[in-house]
Design an enzyme around this catalytic site. Structure first.
Site, PDB file in Angstrom:
ATOM      1  N   GLY A 194       0.651  -1.171   0.039  1.00 56.42           N
ATOM      2  CA  GLY A 194      -0.018  -0.088   0.064  1.00 56.42           C
ATOM      3  C   GLY A 194       0.729   1.149  -0.005  1.00 56.42           C
ATOM      4  N   ARG A 201      -8.348  -4.773   4.292  1.00 59.58           N
ATOM      5  CA  ARG A 201      -8.565  -5.523   5.629  1.00 59.58           C
ATOM      6  C   ARG A 201      -7.672  -7.079   5.600  1.00 59.58           C
ATOM      7  NH1 ARG A 201     -14.127  -5.579   9.258  1.00 59.58           N
ATOM      8  NH2 ARG A 201     -13.982  -3.262   9.571  1.00 59.58           N
ATOM      9  N   LYS A 227       8.315 -14.423  17.280  1.00 56.93           N
ATOM     10  CA  LYS A 227       8.231 -15.703  17.903  1.00 56.93           C
ATOM     11  C   LYS A 227       9.404 -16.497  17.090  1.00 56.93           C
ATOM     12  CE  LYS A 227       5.565 -20.337  17.718  1.00 56.93           C
ATOM     13  NZ  LYS A 227       4.628 -20.735  17.654  1.00 56.93           N
ATOM     14  N   TYR A 238      16.564   7.687  41.452  1.00 59.70           N
ATOM     15  CA  TYR A 238      16.047   6.845  42.645  1.00 59.70           C
ATOM     16  C   TYR A 238      14.751   6.861  42.902  1.00 59.70           C
ATOM     17  CZ  TYR A 238      17.432  10.737  45.555  1.00 59.70           C
ATOM     18  OH  TYR A 238      17.253  12.199  46.278  1.00 59.70           O
ATOM     19  N   HIS A 266       5.338  16.548  51.929  1.00 61.21           N
ATOM     20  CA  HIS A 266       5.212  15.132  51.873  1.00 61.21           C
ATOM     21  C   HIS A 266       3.658  14.615  51.843  1.00 61.21           C
ATOM     22  CE1 HIS A 266       9.346  15.405  53.248  1.00 61.21           C
ATOM     23  NE2 HIS A 266       9.165  15.964  54.452  1.00 61.21           N
ATOM     24  N   GLY A 284      10.895  24.335  51.998  1.00 58.17           N
ATOM     25  CA  GLY A 284      11.116  23.118  51.195  1.00 58.17           C
ATOM     26  C   GLY A 284       9.904  22.497  50.503  1.00 58.17           C
TER      27      GLY A 284
END
Length: 512
Positions: free
Chosen positions: A32, A61, A135, A213, A273, A302
């Site tokens: 296509g 399809r 596969k 971290y 926090h 902070g």
């Protein structure tokens, strides 16, 4: 000659990659629109019909669902009987597949997309080829990501083929690719059918960043974003200044955004926090900042700050006086940005506040061996629906202040108690194993600021009368809480004893 099958929806960087394959002895089979692009680039290609001996049908399809394709992909080169079958049936082995899939995600992201359009963008042949090639990765190279073009081409140029290790990694990526694709389809169709508790839950996210971290320095962490991201999210924020956000920064910023979207008037939320340490509102943003700061000038140090108006110079100059981790706002005036950006480590983020009321997604929390999923707590409430259960009745001004308190307490960790006046939070008690301790903390924070304007909000009902009694002894005159305890009468009697106005909402707002 080696053979590659190329059929892609996203044609970015495709031509140089295929030219490189041709230069290294590959013949190209294509379909296509991909074939047209390659032909226009002067690359000789073999049409898929010349391989399958069958035309594309059903509006495309069916075109690659054919033994001449999948036989060439799945035949094991180390099994003589497989190779004999290929020779007998005149099937040419396919050594490399470059396929990406119909743009289903891009289709369903369009406003007002029709179901029929979504269905037509469900790829069938593409995933089948990807899975067949993956596969058989010991013999076939599968490429689904343009970011792998250079590495694949480099290995082919150097060795004539890719390494087994590379093919194995590309196969794993290919199955992740089709799994994510199918997950989006299943999510979409499940939603279309209105099913809220499917027997299988298929979710998919895209890696946005590998973090330095996690909560602590010894924990690894990764940031993934929903495949269909929401605009009002810290992950979609534009960072203007400062170092990368940490794991904890992102969690705090997320909580700040959840809280700030509750308010329409100029408001500032200070989050620490994952708990609000100060919420202030006012006629101007500067006034809202002053009140949020005054709520807890110790804890705000902070902190993560969310503001629902563009930051002006006056507000920036006041924020600049203390250390803040993050400031999130709809925008920054140029002079305000200049002031705040003088600090190297502060993060300045902008986000589209016009999207704050967009439909939310479920929130997911991991537990050992599984996960929990629930709707976000975005319930919109009207204080005219609340019930007064005491002798003294609230004024309209008290009800408005109660609503302010009620919005604030939703975002404090249970057991949560928040004390406010009509301008700001006065004291926040949260995360305690019992409600009376949370109240003691809130009252201690509020101190002498408690007066006749003070309203107390509790995120859940009072199990005993002790909290209302403690509030009454410390001068609190109005309380909003869900109600529903078997001992509600104890709390009502205490409220009447101390002349407290108490209103029940019928709704609790635990935030664990």
């Amino acid at each position: 000659m080696k053979r590659a099958l190329v059929s892609v929806s996203d044609k970015t960087n495709l031509v140089p990659f295929v030219k490189g394959l041709v230069e290294n002895g590959f013949e190209i089979v294509s379909t296509g629109g991909t074939k047209r692009v390659l032909d226009e680039a002067g690359i000789d290609t073999i049409g898929i019909e010349d391989v399958t001996h069958f035309p594309e049908i059903l509006d495309g399809r069916v075109k690659t669902l054919n033994p001449y394709v999948h036989g060439g992909l799945l035949a094991r080169r180390d099994l003589p009987e497989h190779m004999a079958t290929l020779e007998k049936l005149a099937i040419t082995p396919i050594d490399l597949v470059c396929v990406n899939l119909y743009p289903f995600k891009e289709t369903i992201e369009k406003p007002d997309v029709k179901l029929a359009d979504a269905i037509e963008n469900i790829d069938i042949g593409g995933p089948s080829m990807v899975r067949s090639a993956a596969k058989n990765y010991r013999d076939v190279t599968i490429v689904v990501d343009q970011n792998d073009y250079d590495e694949v081409l480099s290995q082919i140029k150097a060795e004539g083929t890719t390494t087994l290790d590379t093919r194995a990694k590309l196969a794993a990526k290919a199955f992740r690719h089709t799994a994510a694709y199918d997950a989006l389809i299943s999510q979409y169709l499940t939603q279309q059918n209105g099913l809220e508790d499917p027997e299988k839950l298929t979710l998919t996210w895209d890696l946005k960043e590998t973090m330095r971290y996690g909560e602590n320095s010894h924990q690894q962490a990764w940031l993934y974003e929903d495949a269909l991201p929401k605009s009002f999210s810290v992950l979609q924020a534009k960072q203007l200044h400062g170092k990368k956000l940490s794991y904890n920064n992102i969690k705090d910023a997320d909580e700040a955004l959840r809280c700030i979207r509750e308010f329409d008037e100029p408001t500032v939320v200070a989050m620490k926090h994952m708990n609000p340490c100060g919420i202030g509102r006012g006629r101007t943003l500067e006034q809202a900042w002053e009140r949020a700061y005054e709520a807890d000038p110790v804890s705000i140090f902070g902190g993560v700050i969310a503001l629902n108006r563009q930051v002006d110079l006056a507000t920036a100059e006041k924020m600049h006086k203390i250390f803040l981790e993050i400031v999130i706002a709809p925008g920054f005036d140029d002079d305000a940005y200049t002031v705040l950006a003088k600090k190297k480590n502060i993060r300045l983020l902008t986000i589209d506040f016009s999207k704050k009321d967009e439909p939310t997604k479920h929130e997911v929390v991991s537990v050992m061996g599984g996960m929990l999923m629930q709707d976000q707590d975005t319930l919109s409430e009207d204080y005219h629906d609340w019930q007064c259960i005491t002798d003294n009745k609230p004024t309209e001004e008290q009800l408005r202040t109660m609503m302010f308190a009620w919005k604030a307490v939703k975002h404090a960790k249970s057991n949560a108690i928040v004390l406010v006046n009509d301008e700001r939070t006065l004291g926040v008690g949260e995360g305690q194993p019992n409600r009376i301790d949370s109240l003691r903390i809130a009252v201690s924070h509020a101190g002498d600021d408690i007066d006749d304007r003070t309203v107390m909000a509790s995120d859940a009902f009072f199990p005993f009368g002790d909290c209302v009694e403690y509030a009454g002894k410390h001068g609190i005159k109005a309380v909003v809480q869900p109600g529903g305890s078997i001992r509600d009468d104890e709390s009502i009697k205490m409220a009447n004893k101390y002349g407290i106005v108490m209103v029940t909402t019928g709704i609790r707002h635990f935030r664990h």
